[in-house]
Design a protein around this motif. Structure first.
Motif, PDB file in Angstrom:
ATOM      1  N   PHE A 225      17.755  71.129 -54.956  1.00  0.00           N
ATOM      2  CA  PHE A 225      16.802  70.307 -55.019  1.00  0.00           C
ATOM      3  C   PHE A 225      16.048  70.520 -53.532  1.00  0.00           C
ATOM      4  O   PHE A 225      14.731  70.787 -53.610  1.00  0.00           O
ATOM      5  CB  PHE A 225      17.081  68.854 -54.907  1.00  0.00           C
ATOM      6  N   LYS A 226      16.711  70.958 -52.551  1.00  0.00           N
ATOM      7  CA  LYS A 226      16.207  71.128 -51.412  1.00  0.00           C
ATOM      8  C   LYS A 226      15.450  72.400 -51.194  1.00  0.00           C
ATOM      9  O   LYS A 226      14.131  72.792 -50.813  1.00  0.00           O
ATOM     10  CB  LYS A 226      17.288  71.574 -50.105  1.00  0.00           C
ATOM     11  N   ARG A 227      15.685  73.674 -52.159  1.00  0.00           N
ATOM     12  CA  ARG A 227      15.307  74.555 -52.211  1.00  0.00           C
ATOM     13  C   ARG A 227      14.092  74.726 -53.201  1.00  0.00           C
ATOM     14  O   ARG A 227      12.917  75.265 -52.767  1.00  0.00           O
ATOM     15  CB  ARG A 227      16.167  75.630 -52.626  1.00  0.00           C
ATOM     16  N   MET A 228      14.125  73.846 -54.295  1.00  0.00           N
ATOM     17  CA  MET A 228      13.017  74.016 -55.051  1.00  0.00           C
ATOM     18  C   MET A 228      11.943  72.859 -55.236  1.00  0.00           C
ATOM     19  O   MET A 228      10.753  72.900 -55.279  1.00  0.00           O
ATOM     20  CB  MET A 228      13.783  73.573 -56.724  1.00  0.00           C
ATOM     21  N   LEU A 229      12.523  71.623 -54.404  1.00  0.00           N
ATOM     22  CA  LEU A 229      11.536  70.517 -54.559  1.00  0.00           C
ATOM     23  C   LEU A 229      11.322  70.073 -53.118  1.00  0.00           C
ATOM     24  O   LEU A 229      10.666  69.044 -52.603  1.00  0.00           O
ATOM     25  CB  LEU A 229      12.167  69.358 -55.251  1.00  0.00           C
ATOM     26  N   LYS A 230      11.876  70.748 -52.212  1.00  0.00           N
ATOM     27  CA  LYS A 230      11.878  70.307 -50.569  1.00  0.00           C
ATOM     28  C   LYS A 230      12.154  68.890 -50.301  1.00  0.00           C
ATOM     29  O   LYS A 230      11.736  68.518 -49.363  1.00  0.00           O
ATOM     30  CB  LYS A 230      10.423  70.618 -50.218  1.00  0.00           C
ATOM     31  N   LYS A 231      13.306  68.490 -51.103  1.00  0.00           N
ATOM     32  CA  LYS A 231      13.389  67.071 -50.754  1.00  0.00           C
ATOM     33  C   LYS A 231      15.126  66.976 -51.540  1.00  0.00           C
ATOM     34  O   LYS A 231      15.523  67.600 -52.333  1.00  0.00           O
ATOM     35  CB  LYS A 231      12.720  66.140 -51.508  1.00  0.00           C
ATOM     36  N   THR A 232      15.932  65.691 -51.072  1.00  0.00           N
ATOM     37  CA  THR A 232      17.262  65.443 -51.543  1.00  0.00           C
ATOM     38  C   THR A 232      16.915  64.828 -53.067  1.00  0.00           C
ATOM     39  O   THR A 232      15.941  64.396 -53.626  1.00  0.00           O
ATOM     40  CB  THR A 232      17.721  64.532 -50.677  1.00  0.00           C
ATOM     41  N   PRO A 233      18.034  65.057 -53.762  1.00  0.00           N
ATOM     42  CA  PRO A 233      18.008  64.550 -55.042  1.00  0.00           C
ATOM     43  C   PRO A 233      17.801  63.146 -55.092  1.00  0.00           C
ATOM     44  O   PRO A 233      16.868  62.583 -56.110  1.00  0.00           O
ATOM     45  CB  PRO A 233      19.625  64.728 -55.559  1.00  0.00           C
ATOM     46  N   LEU A 234      18.243  62.270 -54.353  1.00  0.00           N
ATOM     47  CA  LEU A 234      17.964  60.904 -54.383  1.00  0.00           C
ATOM     48  C   LEU A 234      16.590  60.475 -54.132  1.00  0.00           C
ATOM     49  O   LEU A 234      16.075  59.455 -54.430  1.00  0.00           O
ATOM     50  CB  LEU A 234      18.920  59.970 -53.532  1.00  0.00           C
ATOM     51  N   ASN A 235      16.050  61.189 -52.905  1.00  0.00           N
ATOM     52  CA  ASN A 235      14.547  61.010 -52.614  1.00  0.00           C
ATOM     53  C   ASN A 235      13.881  61.370 -53.772  1.00  0.00           C
ATOM     54  O   ASN A 235      12.537  60.727 -53.974  1.00  0.00           O
ATOM     55  CB  ASN A 235      14.341  62.048 -51.247  1.00  0.00           C
ATOM     56  N   TYR A 236      14.063  62.350 -54.498  1.00  0.00           N
ATOM     57  CA  TYR A 236      13.332  62.510 -55.646  1.00  0.00           C
ATOM     58  C   TYR A 236      13.476  61.668 -56.652  1.00  0.00           C
ATOM     59  O   TYR A 236      12.141  61.099 -57.340  1.00  0.00           O
ATOM     60  CB  TYR A 236      13.816  63.870 -56.339  1.00  0.00           C
ATOM     61  N   VAL A 237      14.555  61.069 -57.075  1.00  0.00           N
ATOM     62  CA  VAL A 237      14.507  59.714 -57.864  1.00  0.00           C
ATOM     63  C   VAL A 237      13.806  58.675 -57.212  1.00  0.00           C
ATOM     64  O   VAL A 237      12.947  57.950 -58.058  1.00  0.00           O
ATOM     65  CB  VAL A 237      15.995  59.216 -57.719  1.00  0.00           C
ATOM     66  N   THR A 238      13.537  58.395 -56.077  1.00  0.00           N
ATOM     67  CA  THR A 238      12.704  57.349 -55.536  1.00  0.00           C
ATOM     68  C   THR A 238      11.251  57.778 -55.634  1.00  0.00           C
ATOM     69  O   THR A 238      10.353  57.100 -56.240  1.00  0.00           O
ATOM     70  CB  THR A 238      13.027  57.204 -53.972  1.00  0.00           C
TER      71      THR A 238
END
Length: 297
Positions: A225-238
């Motif tokens: 997630f950090k590499r692909m989306l520049k955020k943590t998995p749970l931050n992405y969920v939010t």
């Protein structure tokens, strides 16, 4: 295109057909999207972009790239991508999506199209008009857009000719094709994790759940997630829950508390805080704004 629809796996649901051909060509202004940007998605079609105003930041898989007025992009089939306006430039672009099987005749597809779809080193190509091959592609995108608007006799044949020219110019730039199974596996696992989140976002989600969906350890899941989306998995969920709340808030009968619980925020105040940080306004202000905005739908 104001409301950008994707399914649970982030595959775009837009019907890519604006004429009798398996293509879509349309103009879009990024900040008029319901989210204020073009959210992360993918599709089987090739995508060609020509920026006609302002500049945008595109993310394709793991890479971010700024594309300015007059420039464009080729985005390969199946690649995750998103776009945001840069510097409030009111960025607008022409988007051409075309089915890979329609680019060239069936006899030429195996040799001249499929290898480029499979190449893992070409998630995208920047189209800069100073390069002749890229300028030819950008010119053809513009001409296809005009043909669809003007609808002259036999315009479908002219569109087919321009698609052939686009593809010829794309492959004559001489890029060496590469194929790495690890890149294919990475992309597949990322889509599996995103798909799981989009199916289960109204429920309680733990990091272990997301990692299990991608058949990864928790630490490796976080690295993805950090590499692909520049955020943590749970931050992405939010962030995804905030994104899903936008449509709910636009319903006349909705209220902020109900929407918060529908997208699994167990505290209205926490939802308001996260929403404000993401959208620069409260959910109630957003609801009122959308009820008076010409871009509600």
């Amino acid at each position: 295109m104001k409301n950008f629809m994707v399914d649970q796996s982030l595959k775009e649901l837009t019907e890519h057909r604006t004429v009798v051909l398996p293509i879509a060509c349309y103009e879009t202004t990024i900040n008029q999207n319901i989210n204020g940007y073009i959210p992360l998605h993918w599709h089987d079609e090739f995508q060609f972009v020509l920026i006609v105003k302002g500049e945008a930041i595109f993310q394709i898989n793991e890479e971010n790239i700024t594309v300015q007025e007059g420039e464009g992009l080729f985005i390969n089939s199946g690649c995750l991508h998103m776009a945001k306006d840069k510097n409030d430039s009111d960025c607008a672009y022409i988007c051409l999506n075309v089915s890979p099987g329609f680019v060239l005749s069936q006899e030429l597809y195996t040799t001249h199209v499929n290898p480029y779809m499979q190449a893992t080193n070409i998630p995208f190509l920047l189209l800069e008009p100073k390069e002749l091959w890229a300028k030819n592609i950008l010119d053809s995108i513009m001409k296809i857009n005009q043909l669809i608007k003007q609808n002259p006799p036999y315009f479908e044949i002219d569109i087919s000719l321009h698609l052939t020219l686009i593809w010829k110019n794309l492959i004559i730039n001489g890029i060496e094709l590469e194929y790495e199974q690890t890149e294919v596996t990475k992309s597949h696992r990322m889509k599996q994790m995103l798909n799981w989140i989009h199916l289960h976002y109204p429920e309680k989600i733990l990091l272990e759940d997301i990692a299990r969906a991608g058949q990864l350890s928790r630490s490796e899941c976080c690295r993805y997630f950090k590499r692909m989306l520049k955020k943590t998995p749970l931050n992405y969920v939010t962030d995804f829950r905030i994104q899903k709340s936008l449509m709910l808030l636009q319903q006349p009968e909705s209220n902020v508390t109900d929407v918060a619980y529908q997208v699994d925020f167990n505290s209205t105040s926490y939802f308001i805080d996260k929403f404000r940080k993401s959208m620069n306004m409260t959910p109630l202000a957003y609801k009122k704004y959308k009820n008076t905005s010409p871009f509600v739908k």
